[in-house]
Write an enzyme that holds these catalytic residues in place. Structure first.
Site, short mmCIF file in Angstrom:
data_model
loop_
_atom_site.label_atom_id
_atom_site.label_comp_id
_atom_site.label_asym_id
_atom_site.label_seq_id
_atom_site.Cartn_x
_atom_site.Cartn_y
_atom_site.Cartn_z
CE LYS A 19 -0.68 -2.76 8.11
NZ LYS A 19 -0.16 -1.50 7.53
CG LEU A 78 8.43 -0.49 5.09
CD1 LEU A 78 9.92 -0.64 5.68
CD2 LEU A 78 7.81 0.68 5.96
CE LYS A 79 0.26 -0.95 1.39
NZ LYS A 79 0.19 -0.31 2.69
CB THR A 105 16.47 0.41 -5.46
OG1 THR A 105 17.37 1.13 -6.41
CG2 THR A 105 16.14 1.04 -4.16
CD GLN A 158 -9.02 0.37 3.48
OE1 GLN A 158 -8.76 0.55 2.29
NE2 GLN A 158 -8.09 0.25 4.30
O1 C5P Z 1 -7.63 1.30 9.44
P1 C5P Z 1 -7.87 0.00 8.55
O2 C5P Z 1 -8.23 -1.48 9.21
O3 C5P Z 1 -8.53 0.56 7.38
O4 C5P Z 1 -6.21 -0.25 8.18
C1 C5P Z 1 -5.85 -0.94 6.90
C2 C5P Z 1 -4.20 -1.02 7.10
O5 C5P Z 1 -3.96 -1.94 6.11
C3 C5P Z 1 -3.53 0.27 6.87
O6 C5P Z 1 -2.31 0.07 7.78
C4 C5P Z 1 -3.24 0.27 5.54
O7 C5P Z 1 -1.86 0.87 5.05
C5 C5P Z 1 -3.00 -1.12 5.16
N1 C5P Z 1 -3.42 -1.71 3.89
C6 C5P Z 1 -4.45 -1.65 3.23
N2 C5P Z 1 -4.64 -1.91 1.86
C7 C5P Z 1 -3.75 -2.51 1.42
C8 C5P Z 1 -2.59 -2.92 2.11
C9 C5P Z 1 -2.34 -2.30 3.20
O8 C5P Z 1 -5.38 -0.94 3.61
N3 C5P Z 1 -3.85 -2.94 0.28
#
Ligand code: C5P
Length: 240
Positions: free
Chosen positions: A34, A62-63, A70, A191
């Site tokens: 990713k 890139l959400k 756009t 998280q």
């Molecule tokens: O380090 P970790 O496992 O917490 O990384 C999670 C990855 O997933 C990060 O790159 C973050 O941007 C991405 N992500 C997230 N939650 C979301 C979507 C993507 O943590 N809902």
């Protein structure tokens, strides 16, 4: 349902050199990865081309969240890079999600990337929704609602926490990709809604994103394999 790989390693590195050195040094060349904002905003499309040359499947995270026109035009450009998976925020609304899909179809040469909609970030929780966004409904209901709306717009799957993966699988035909994965006893970092790979499997998750648990491990290759095996155990036929 379009095919996702079971595990995407989040290349959350400052530079392309750091990311590529890490993959090579740890024998992780060729795994599904990713690429998020940090790396893409530094290196641009060049990093995508380099990773593709090394035969990595790429989720370009890139959400997108902007006005529909756009997002359509941006998705056209992302599809032309031949990445495998892209995403938008479901909060951008139905017109925006539909526009994203149209843009991908316009920009793809043959292979249309999988389109995911981010529901509620795994770094958010009920209190944050309520106090900061004035959303009073239960978080699970919000995720379910976003998933059902996304499905109507031709989106292929959602990004949600493991806690809501079951609800998505019950109420939609969408794929559920779950970040916020930690091995038992691992650190949560920023998280809030985290779970183990085993729990992700039990709750019906189709694919996981893992960053820091692999990137910061003493032996990243071992941890990558451990997480993947824990997830695939007992469901080996559905996640090959
Ligand atoms: O380090 P970790 O496992 O917490 O990384 C999670 C990855 O997933 C990060 O790159 C973050 O941007 C991405 N992500 C997230 N939650 C979301 C979507 C993507 O943590 N809902």
């Amino acid at each position: 349902m379009k095919k996702l790989k079971p595990l995407y390693f989040a290349l959350d590195f400052q530079t392309g050199k750091e990311a590529l050195d890490f993959l090579k040094r740890n024998d992780l060349t060729g795994i599904p990865v990713k690429v998020g904002m940090e790396l893409f905003y530094k290196e641009g499309p060049a990093i995508i081309h380099q990773l593709k040359e090394m035969e990595h499947e790429i989720f370009l995270d890139l959400k997108l969240h902007d006005i529909p026109e756009t997002v359509r035009r941006a998705m056209r450009n992302l599809a032309s890079m031949k990445v495998d998976v892209v995403n938008v925020h479901a909060q951008g609304g139905e017109d925006m999600m539909k526009a994203a899909k149209i843009g991908l179809e316009e920009g793809a040469q043959g292979h249309v990337p999988v389109l995911l909609a981010v529901t509620v970030l795994t770094s958010s929780d009920q209190q944050m929704l309520k106090e900061q966004l004035l959303i009073n409904r239960p978080l699970a209901e919000v995720v379910k609602h976003y998933g059902m709306r996304a499905e109507k717009c031709g989106v292929d799957g959602v990004v949600c926490s493991v806690e809501e993966a079951g609800i998505i699988k019950k109420h939609t035909t969408l794929a559920a990709l779950t970040p916020g994965i930690r091995l038992a006893g691992g650190e949560n970092h920023d998280q809030k809604r985290v779970a183990t790979p085993e729990k992700a499997r039990e709750n019906g998750s189709d694919a996981m994103v893992v960053g820091r648990a692999i990137r910061d491990a003493e032996n990243p290759e071992d941890i990558y394999k451990t997480i993947k095996e824990a997830f695939q155990h007992e469901s080996i036929n559905t996640h090959t």
